[in-house]
Write an enzyme that holds these catalytic residues in place. Sequence first.
Site, mmCIF file in Angstrom:
data_model
loop_
_atom_site.group_PDB
_atom_site.id
_atom_site.type_symbol
_atom_site.label_atom_id
_atom_site.label_comp_id
_atom_site.label_asym_id
_atom_site.label_seq_id
_atom_site.Cartn_x
_atom_site.Cartn_y
_atom_site.Cartn_z
ATOM 1 N NE ARG A 11 -4.270 -1.784 1.593
ATOM 2 C CZ ARG A 11 -4.454 -2.741 2.492
ATOM 3 N NH1 ARG A 11 -3.760 -2.766 3.596
ATOM 4 N NH2 ARG A 11 -5.352 -3.672 2.272
ATOM 5 C CE LYS A 35 0.048 13.489 -14.917
ATOM 6 N NZ LYS A 35 -0.267 13.979 -16.284
ATOM 7 C CD GLU A 43 8.465 15.392 -22.556
ATOM 8 O OE1 GLU A 43 7.728 16.392 -22.485
ATOM 9 O OE2 GLU A 43 8.026 14.226 -22.487
ATOM 10 C CE LYS A 53 6.203 16.933 -15.011
ATOM 11 N NZ LYS A 53 6.293 15.629 -15.590
ATOM 12 C CD GLU A 81 -3.264 16.168 -16.408
ATOM 13 O OE1 GLU A 81 -2.142 15.665 -16.189
ATOM 14 O OE2 GLU A 81 -3.916 15.945 -17.432
ATOM 15 N NE ARG A 122 1.157 16.621 -13.584
ATOM 16 C CZ ARG A 122 1.844 15.896 -12.748
ATOM 17 N NH1 ARG A 122 1.596 15.940 -11.470
ATOM 18 N NH2 ARG A 122 2.812 15.093 -13.183
ATOM 19 C CG ASN A 141 -0.848 15.424 -20.973
ATOM 20 O OD1 ASN A 141 -0.669 14.398 -21.629
ATOM 21 N ND2 ASN A 141 -0.938 15.442 -19.673
ATOM 22 C CG HIS A 197 2.887 14.504 -23.900
ATOM 23 N ND1 HIS A 197 3.606 15.636 -24.213
ATOM 24 C CD2 HIS A 197 3.710 13.736 -23.146
ATOM 25 C CE1 HIS A 197 4.803 15.546 -23.665
ATOM 26 N NE2 HIS A 197 4.906 14.404 -23.014
ATOM 27 C CG HIS A 253 0.945 9.445 -24.804
ATOM 28 N ND1 HIS A 253 0.252 9.982 -23.751
ATOM 29 C CD2 HIS A 253 2.248 9.520 -24.464
ATOM 30 C CE1 HIS A 253 1.110 10.368 -22.805
ATOM 31 N NE2 HIS A 253 2.335 10.103 -23.227
ATOM 32 C CG HIS A 281 7.789 9.899 -24.310
ATOM 33 N ND1 HIS A 281 6.422 9.760 -24.420
ATOM 34 C CD2 HIS A 281 7.986 11.025 -23.565
ATOM 35 C CE1 HIS A 281 5.819 10.742 -23.766
ATOM 36 N NE2 HIS A 281 6.746 11.531 -23.240
HETATM 37 P P1 NAD Z 1 13.974 5.079 -21.350
HETATM 38 O O1 NAD Z 1 13.763 5.014 -19.897
HETATM 39 O O2 NAD Z 1 13.479 3.961 -22.184
HETATM 40 O O3 NAD Z 1 15.546 5.281 -21.615
HETATM 41 C C1 NAD Z 1 15.995 5.371 -22.947
HETATM 42 C C2 NAD Z 1 17.230 4.495 -23.196
HETATM 43 O O4 NAD Z 1 18.372 5.109 -22.619
HETATM 44 C C3 NAD Z 1 17.168 3.086 -22.620
HETATM 45 O O5 NAD Z 1 17.577 2.193 -23.621
HETATM 46 C C4 NAD Z 1 18.185 3.103 -21.481
HETATM 47 O O6 NAD Z 1 18.798 1.852 -21.306
HETATM 48 C C5 NAD Z 1 19.169 4.129 -21.940
HETATM 49 N N1 NAD Z 1 19.899 4.877 -20.907
HETATM 50 C C6 NAD Z 1 19.362 5.481 -19.823
HETATM 51 N N2 NAD Z 1 20.288 6.212 -19.199
HETATM 52 C C7 NAD Z 1 21.447 6.030 -19.879
HETATM 53 C C8 NAD Z 1 22.765 6.564 -19.719
HETATM 54 N N3 NAD Z 1 23.040 7.458 -18.792
HETATM 55 N N4 NAD Z 1 23.714 6.151 -20.581
HETATM 56 C C9 NAD Z 1 23.408 5.279 -21.587
HETATM 57 N N5 NAD Z 1 22.171 4.785 -21.803
HETATM 58 C C10 NAD Z 1 21.211 5.178 -20.952
HETATM 59 O O7 NAD Z 1 13.310 6.382 -21.987
HETATM 60 P P2 NAD Z 1 13.152 7.897 -21.508
HETATM 61 O O8 NAD Z 1 13.144 8.679 -22.756
HETATM 62 O O9 NAD Z 1 14.082 8.238 -20.431
HETATM 63 O O10 NAD Z 1 11.692 7.914 -20.859
HETATM 64 C C11 NAD Z 1 10.535 7.695 -21.623
HETATM 65 C C12 NAD Z 1 9.412 7.268 -20.706
HETATM 66 O O11 NAD Z 1 9.146 8.306 -19.755
HETATM 67 C C13 NAD Z 1 8.116 7.001 -21.437
HETATM 68 O O12 NAD Z 1 7.554 5.792 -20.983
HETATM 69 C C14 NAD Z 1 7.226 8.160 -21.042
HETATM 70 O O13 NAD Z 1 5.863 7.823 -21.044
HETATM 71 C C15 NAD Z 1 7.728 8.444 -19.648
HETATM 72 N N6 NAD Z 1 7.426 9.798 -19.176
HETATM 73 C C16 NAD Z 1 6.855 9.937 -17.956
HETATM 74 C C17 NAD Z 1 6.556 11.198 -17.455
HETATM 75 C C18 NAD Z 1 5.948 11.347 -16.091
HETATM 76 O O14 NAD Z 1 5.538 12.466 -15.744
HETATM 77 N N7 NAD Z 1 5.914 10.301 -15.289
HETATM 78 C C19 NAD Z 1 6.824 12.339 -18.229
HETATM 79 C C20 NAD Z 1 7.446 12.175 -19.470
HETATM 80 C C21 NAD Z 1 7.742 10.889 -19.930
HETATM 81 N N1 GLY Z 2 4.029 14.512 -18.545
HETATM 82 C C1 GLY Z 2 2.801 15.103 -18.119
HETATM 83 C C2 GLY Z 2 2.729 15.409 -16.659
HETATM 84 O O1 GLY Z 2 3.648 15.153 -15.921
HETATM 85 O O2 GLY Z 2 1.729 15.882 -16.187
#
Ligand code: NAD
Ligand code: GLY
Length: 364
Positions: free
Chosen positions: A119, A141, A183, A225, A235, A239, A243, A246, A250, A262
């Site tokens: 939990r 999120k 971003e 942010k 949101e 907030r 998006n 996005h 998505h 992404h």
């Molecule tokens: P990811 O986590 O897939 O990382 C991208 C690649 O980089 C992976 O292959 C990883 O192994 C590699 N990598 C990571 N750090 C490294 C480093 N320092 N050196 C070498 N390789 C490295 O992708 P991302 O672009 O970081 O994140 C995308 C995700 O984030 C999506 O799922 C998206 O929906 C999510 N997201 C979430 C929020 C939120 O508010 N929670 C906001 C934006 C995006």
């Molecule tokens: N990436 C959208 C949010 O964090 O609200």
Amino acid sequence: MSEPVVVTHSCASYPVYVEPGLLTQLDAIAGEQLKDKRIAMIADAVVHQLYLQGRLGRVSWSGETLTVPPGESSKTRDTWARLSNQLLDRRFGRDSGLIGLGGGVTGDLTGFVAATYMRGLPYILVPTTLLAMVDASVGGKTGVNTPHGKNLIGAFHPPAAVLADPLTLATLPEREYRSGLAEAVKHGLIADPHYFDWLEAHTAEILSRESHVVAHLVRRSVAIKAEVVSQDEREAGRRAILNAGHTVAHALEQASQYELTHGEAVALGLIAECVIAEHIGAASKGLSQRVGNLLNRLGLSTRLPRPLDRSAVIRGMEMDKKNRGNSIHLALAARPGEMYRRTGWTTAVSEEDIRAGLAAVEVA
Ligand code: NAD
Ligand code: GLY
């Protein structure tokens, strides 16, 4: 350590530290932030190999570690269940804490495991991609994808702290680095015209990863942010501007079967949604061109790499969490730094408007 950006939420607040070399002190900082907890780290397998096992050895960490295969395909309920089961097998109790080390995929997964395990456990995020530093790690999120769409199962569960060490970006592949820049462009577009201008003026230094320029970019994006999510954690209103781009992004990610990163999808989504804004008169002509030029100069493609079925993309957009009734709602920019707000922070758009936007990013 230098002053952190502070994010406030309904229960408390948390610091986001942006500092080169931070990860050499991870053991000590985690001990302070997750005091008296038994700590497990969930790490992206590539980052684990580079920074915990490999020659870089920059992360000081002596605790237990679970790894996640790299890539969006890991962001599933199956991986969430495997990680949760591994913690149960190892008898982690309610007095535990987690660390998520990696990009946005690892961060969203770690946060969702933390939100649900016994939990709810406290956790720290240690983003190692540009995208996770500037956006994904801030705001609480968490969640996973399903075959129905992106991020459809999840929870709001803010971290106890975020530790961004820009030195880790040195090993980030070029494609992933550029993805994170999408971003940053979004942040300028939705909230800060001066930051948008700054990005336009510093594309060369950004692309060559000049350390003080990258540090400024990360800090400025985090501050933008943080300001937005501190005001509207769940949101209820503003907030939604985070998006921008996005809703299209998505759906493109999903329709491309995650061939697009992404960030690449966000770049295309920003352009398509600016075209839609122009189409409905929410933005003046020229906004999509200006945004597209900046993204292009930052090495991001302004066209899809291959044709995608437009109807499938629209079906994907129909699953978006911002939709109300039967209409697709978008967070649209009016000009750099200012959102369009005639009926609220999001605007209902028609299928014809969407088709006009998608046409602008289709293969030439
Ligand atoms: P990811 O986590 O897939 O990382 C991208 C690649 O980089 C992976 O292959 C990883 O192994 C590699 N990598 C990571 N750090 C490294 C480093 N320092 N050196 C070498 N390789 C490295 O992708 P991302 O672009 O970081 O994140 C995308 C995700 O984030 C999506 O799922 C998206 O929906 C999510 N997201 C979430 C929020 C939120 O508010 N929670 C906001 C934006 C995006
Ligand atoms: N990436 C959208 C949010 O964090 O609200």
